[in-house]
Design a protein around this motif. Structure first.
Motif, PDB file in Angstrom:
ATOM      1  N   ASN A 333     -43.613   3.255   0.989  1.00  0.00           N
ATOM      2  CA  ASN A 333     -43.020   4.055  -0.141  1.00  0.00           C
ATOM      3  C   ASN A 333     -42.793   2.765  -1.306  1.00  0.00           C
ATOM      4  O   ASN A 333     -41.953   1.846  -1.757  1.00  0.00           O
ATOM      5  CB  ASN A 333     -41.339   4.495   0.263  1.00  0.00           C
ATOM      6  CG  ASN A 333     -41.506   5.100   1.154  1.00  0.00           C
ATOM      7  OD1 ASN A 333     -41.358   6.466   0.449  1.00  0.00           O
ATOM      8  ND2 ASN A 333     -42.103   5.313   2.054  1.00  0.00           N
ATOM      9  N   LYS A 334     -44.285   2.412  -2.002  1.00  0.00           N
ATOM     10  CA  LYS A 334     -44.070   1.545  -3.059  1.00  0.00           C
ATOM     11  C   LYS A 334     -43.169   1.546  -4.386  1.00  0.00           C
ATOM     12  O   LYS A 334     -42.484   0.361  -4.721  1.00  0.00           O
ATOM     13  CB  LYS A 334     -45.424   1.908  -4.169  1.00  0.00           C
ATOM     14  CG  LYS A 334     -46.821   1.667  -3.122  1.00  0.00           C
ATOM     15  CD  LYS A 334     -46.657   0.838  -2.815  1.00  0.00           C
ATOM     16  CE  LYS A 334     -48.074   0.237  -1.445  1.00  0.00           C
ATOM     17  NZ  LYS A 334     -48.141  -0.629  -0.483  1.00  0.00           N
ATOM     18  N   GLU A 335     -42.721   3.137  -4.972  1.00  0.00           N
ATOM     19  CA  GLU A 335     -41.524   3.120  -6.046  1.00  0.00           C
ATOM     20  C   GLU A 335     -40.594   2.421  -4.785  1.00  0.00           C
ATOM     21  O   GLU A 335     -39.408   1.283  -5.806  1.00  0.00           O
ATOM     22  CB  GLU A 335     -41.318   4.033  -6.207  1.00  0.00           C
ATOM     23  CG  GLU A 335     -40.472   4.281  -7.297  1.00  0.00           C
ATOM     24  CD  GLU A 335     -40.198   5.899  -7.783  1.00  0.00           C
ATOM     25  OE1 GLU A 335     -39.464   6.296  -8.271  1.00  0.00           O
ATOM     26  OE2 GLU A 335     -41.231   6.701  -7.016  1.00  0.00           O
ATOM     27  N   ALA A 336     -39.535   2.730  -4.179  1.00  0.00           N
ATOM     28  CA  ALA A 336     -38.578   2.249  -3.637  1.00  0.00           C
ATOM     29  C   ALA A 336     -38.984   0.704  -3.721  1.00  0.00           C
ATOM     30  O   ALA A 336     -37.721  -0.144  -3.552  1.00  0.00           O
ATOM     31  CB  ALA A 336     -38.339   2.925  -1.590  1.00  0.00           C
ATOM     32  N   ASN A 364     -26.895  -3.092  -3.836  1.00  0.00           N
ATOM     33  CA  ASN A 364     -26.818  -2.180  -4.056  1.00  0.00           C
ATOM     34  C   ASN A 364     -27.925  -1.081  -2.746  1.00  0.00           C
ATOM     35  O   ASN A 364     -27.690   0.171  -2.641  1.00  0.00           O
ATOM     36  CB  ASN A 364     -26.026  -1.176  -4.540  1.00  0.00           C
ATOM     37  CG  ASN A 364     -24.612  -2.004  -5.037  1.00  0.00           C
ATOM     38  OD1 ASN A 364     -24.316  -1.997  -3.773  1.00  0.00           O
ATOM     39  ND2 ASN A 364     -24.502  -2.476  -6.054  1.00  0.00           N
ATOM     40  N   TYR A 365     -28.820  -1.201  -3.924  1.00  0.00           N
ATOM     41  CA  TYR A 365     -29.927  -0.102  -3.302  1.00  0.00           C
ATOM     42  C   TYR A 365     -31.095  -0.957  -1.890  1.00  0.00           C
ATOM     43  O   TYR A 365     -31.080   0.211  -1.585  1.00  0.00           O
ATOM     44  CB  TYR A 365     -30.685  -0.416  -4.684  1.00  0.00           C
ATOM     45  CG  TYR A 365     -32.564   0.327  -4.650  1.00  0.00           C
ATOM     46  CD1 TYR A 365     -32.383   2.002  -4.320  1.00  0.00           C
ATOM     47  CD2 TYR A 365     -33.276   0.290  -3.747  1.00  0.00           C
ATOM     48  CE1 TYR A 365     -33.533   2.776  -4.547  1.00  0.00           C
ATOM     49  CE2 TYR A 365     -34.476   1.017  -4.003  1.00  0.00           C
ATOM     50  CZ  TYR A 365     -34.558   2.176  -3.990  1.00  0.00           C
ATOM     51  OH  TYR A 365     -35.284   3.465  -3.602  1.00  0.00           O
ATOM     52  N   ARG A 375     -31.014   5.790   9.288  1.00  0.00           N
ATOM     53  CA  ARG A 375     -30.926   7.306   9.708  1.00  0.00           C
ATOM     54  C   ARG A 375     -31.646   7.619  10.251  1.00  0.00           C
ATOM     55  O   ARG A 375     -32.766   8.121  11.368  1.00  0.00           O
ATOM     56  CB  ARG A 375     -30.636   7.805   8.022  1.00  0.00           C
ATOM     57  CG  ARG A 375     -31.411   9.739   8.647  1.00  0.00           C
ATOM     58  CD  ARG A 375     -30.769  10.264   7.234  1.00  0.00           C
ATOM     59  NE  ARG A 375     -31.559  10.025   6.897  1.00  0.00           N
ATOM     60  CZ  ARG A 375     -32.935  11.130   6.927  1.00  0.00           C
ATOM     61  NH1 ARG A 375     -33.046  12.115   8.248  1.00  0.00           N
ATOM     62  NH2 ARG A 375     -33.956  10.889   5.973  1.00  0.00           N
ATOM     63  N   LEU A 376     -33.662   7.606   9.537  1.00  0.00           N
ATOM     64  CA  LEU A 376     -34.530   7.931  10.467  1.00  0.00           C
ATOM     65  C   LEU A 376     -35.097   6.868  11.541  1.00  0.00           C
ATOM     66  O   LEU A 376     -35.767   7.911  13.181  1.00  0.00           O
ATOM     67  CB  LEU A 376     -35.979   7.868   9.847  1.00  0.00           C
ATOM     68  CG  LEU A 376     -35.791   8.731   8.077  1.00  0.00           C
ATOM     69  CD1 LEU A 376     -37.067   7.941   7.304  1.00  0.00           C
ATOM     70  CD2 LEU A 376     -36.655   9.977   8.667  1.00  0.00           C
ATOM     71  N   PRO A 426     -33.626   7.145   0.177  1.00  0.00           N
ATOM     72  CA  PRO A 426     -32.728   6.181  -0.087  1.00  0.00           C
ATOM     73  C   PRO A 426     -31.557   6.769  -0.866  1.00  0.00           C
ATOM     74  O   PRO A 426     -29.842   6.738  -0.351  1.00  0.00           O
ATOM     75  CB  PRO A 426     -32.973   4.260  -0.751  1.00  0.00           C
ATOM     76  CG  PRO A 426     -34.596   4.583  -0.740  1.00  0.00           C
ATOM     77  CD  PRO A 426     -35.075   6.215  -0.597  1.00  0.00           C
ATOM     78  N   ASP A 427     -31.947   7.551  -1.593  1.00  0.00           N
ATOM     79  CA  ASP A 427     -30.727   7.751  -2.735  1.00  0.00           C
ATOM     80  C   ASP A 427     -29.756   9.018  -2.489  1.00  0.00           C
ATOM     81  O   ASP A 427     -28.648  10.049  -2.340  1.00  0.00           O
ATOM     82  CB  ASP A 427     -31.387   8.426  -4.097  1.00  0.00           C
ATOM     83  CG  ASP A 427     -31.829   7.576  -4.617  1.00  0.00           C
ATOM     84  OD1 ASP A 427     -30.969   5.840  -4.823  1.00  0.00           O
ATOM     85  OD2 ASP A 427     -32.507   7.672  -5.558  1.00  0.00           O
TER      86      ASP A 427
END
Length: 509
Positions: A333-336, A364-365, A375-376, A426-427
């Motif tokens: 996930n490049k954006e994350a 935080n992120y 979670r996964l 993640p959000d």
């Protein structure tokens, strides 16, 4: 004579079958949905698989087919499997179900009755004894080894050139083992004999293989494991390595403390006022605390060995797997990954490359990315509890003398609580999106009185190591999985493991 013996055996089996299936306990259990059991042997044939991967797939299938609660018969033993947050909340908060289930017996030859496997008064005494080792002020002292290991990781990657490919499990387990040994044990792996670390990690995998093999074969009793056969020989060899490795730490630490004439204060006398130390007294790190407790007759040598074995294993293996899946997901996930890198760069630049507690809290992120990975892929994806008394869950009345499996993996992917459950987002863990979510829909560190004692330690370690890596490297998968990252092949083991190695490319920025 043989005919009489066979007849008596058959009558005994029939009597046991009637007793287990048609008494009050059996009738209550048969109300719970599950695959149809055969007489006497129950569902053993349905779980008679040859691999830990097949076992994982079957467990997931039945968990979905009989949602939200399932039961399985294995001869005279019945296991109830739960995944609904309402049931988890009742079970994990009940003081009547703090005893671990029968599968933990398979770990007793290794971990004996340490914090993970003990119960009752012994567990309560050990939990009270060990909690100060993970107090906030002690966690601050662990930051040094964590920062140093982060820099060592980055240096190793840089030494491989502008781009390098790593087996994430192998690469990260080395780092987490370094951290747990140098921080909580106070012993450097550099002082351990060459090759022992590698043999130790291999022995852990072998013990996981043995546990998963015995999981659906309750007829393999402990005395059978003591016999000279394939699994008995493998267990003896593995145990010898596992105990030798941790005993090295204990002996090294004893020698160091004798030479330094360390004068630690009584571990029972710390002030808890505002989290500060009382006068000049010093809070103790994990192994120092154990050795000092022995002087006060609070624990013996066997107890020290139990807890060192438990925490060396749990403190590095679970964290290594959590790191593995988090880096895998960030590579996909490049954006994350870019958001997490920008945040890490800002914090590290301001802290001049060395993170303290306040710096870690600013990530935080990255915190949300780790939680979404947990979670996964929760490292401890299942646990088992034993209920000596009847237990009224939301979805069933569980009779006394029953073993209950908790499936965190399935809870975390329940579409009733997680929209698009297989999507990495993640959000989901933004405060505004967490409002109203069931508090037991996400329990990667378990919950209740037997929750993970080292969860703050693990989160702090993961943030520091990942932030250091992202600061200097871009992550790319070596190959994209056909079905993405949501359902990679996994193994039923002590902790969650990928069936195949996960390779990631690290590209120097």
């Amino acid at each position: 004579m043989i005919r009489i013996f066979v007849l008596l055996l058959l009558l005994t089996l029939i009597a046991c079958h009637i007793f287990t299936r048609y008494t009050r306990k059996g009738r209550l259990l048969n109300i719970i949905p599950g695959p149809a059991p055969l007489p006497i042997i129950g569902n053993l044939l349905q779980f008679a698989v040859t691999s830990a991967h097949d076992l994982w797939k079957i467990a997931r299938k039945y968990s979905t087919d009989y949602y939200p609660i399932t039961r399985f018969w294995t001869t005279g033993l019945c296991v109830v499997s739960v995944r609904h947050p309402d049931d988890l909340e009742i079970l994990l908060n009940s003081q009547k179900t703090i005893t671990k289930g029968y599968i933990y017996n398979y770990l007793h030859s290794w971990l004996k009755s340490g914090l993970l496997t003990s119960t009752g008064d012994k567990w309560r005494q050990r939990r009270k004894l060990l909690t100060p080792a993970f107090h906030f002020n002690i966690l601050k002292e662990y930051l040094g080894p964590m920062n140093e290991e982060g820099l060592r990781c980055v240096d190793d990657l840089k030494n491989d050139g502008e781009s390098t490919i790593k087996d994430l499990v192998e690469f990260l387990s080395e780092s987490t083992l370094n951290v747990i040994c140098e921080s909580t044990m106070g012993v450097s792996l550099n002082r351990i004999e060459t090759g022992l670390t590698t043999r130790y990690k291999k022995a852990i995998h072998e013990m996981g293989y043995i546990v998963s093999f015995r999981l659906c074969r309750p007829y393999i009793f402990d005395w059978i494991m003591n016999l000279p056969w394939k699994f008995g020989n493998l267990q003896r060899k593995s145990l010898k390595i596992l105990h030798h490795f941790t005993n090295k730490f204990i002996q090294e630490k004893k020698i160091f403390n004798e030479e330094s004439k360390g004068n630690y204060s009584d571990v029972t006398q710390h002030s808890e006022d505002n989290g500060e130390h009382s006068g000049s007294k010093k809070r103790l790190a994990f192994l120092d605390l154990l050795l000092t407790a022995k002087k006060n007759n609070m624990i013996d040598d066997e107890g020290i060995q139990e807890e060192v074995d438990t925490f060396t294993f749990e403190g590095h293996d679970t964290t290594a797997m959590a790191l593995t899946f988090t880096l895998m997901l960030l590579a996909e996930n490049k954006e994350a990954q870019e958001k997490a890198r920008a945040e890490a760069k800002e914090v590290l630049d301001c802290s001049h490359g060395k993170l303290d507690v306040s710096d870690v809290q600013k990530l935080n992120y990255l915190d949300r990315c780790i939680k979404e990975s947990l979670r996964l892929y929760p490292p401890v994806s299942t646990i088992m509890r034993y209920s000596a008394d009847e237990l009224q869950l939301k979805n069933a009345l569980v009779p006394a003398d029953t073993h209950i499996v908790v499936n965190f993996f399935d809870t975390h992917r329940d579409p009733n609580f997680w929209p698009e459950p297989n999507k990495f987002d993640p959000d989901r863990f933004l405060p505004e999106r967490s409002v109203g979510r069931h508090p037991y829909a996400f329990v990667p560190f378990s919950a209740g009185s037997r929750n993970c004692i080292g969860q703050k330690f693990a989160m702090m370690e993961m943030k520091i190591l990942i932030a250091r890596i992202l600061y200097d490297f871009r992550l790319e998968p070596t190959e994209h999985l056909a079905d993405g990252y949501a359902d990679i092949p996994l193994l039923a083991d002590i902790v969650i493991r990928p069936l195949n190695k996960i390779f990631t490319r690290f590209i120097k920025l």
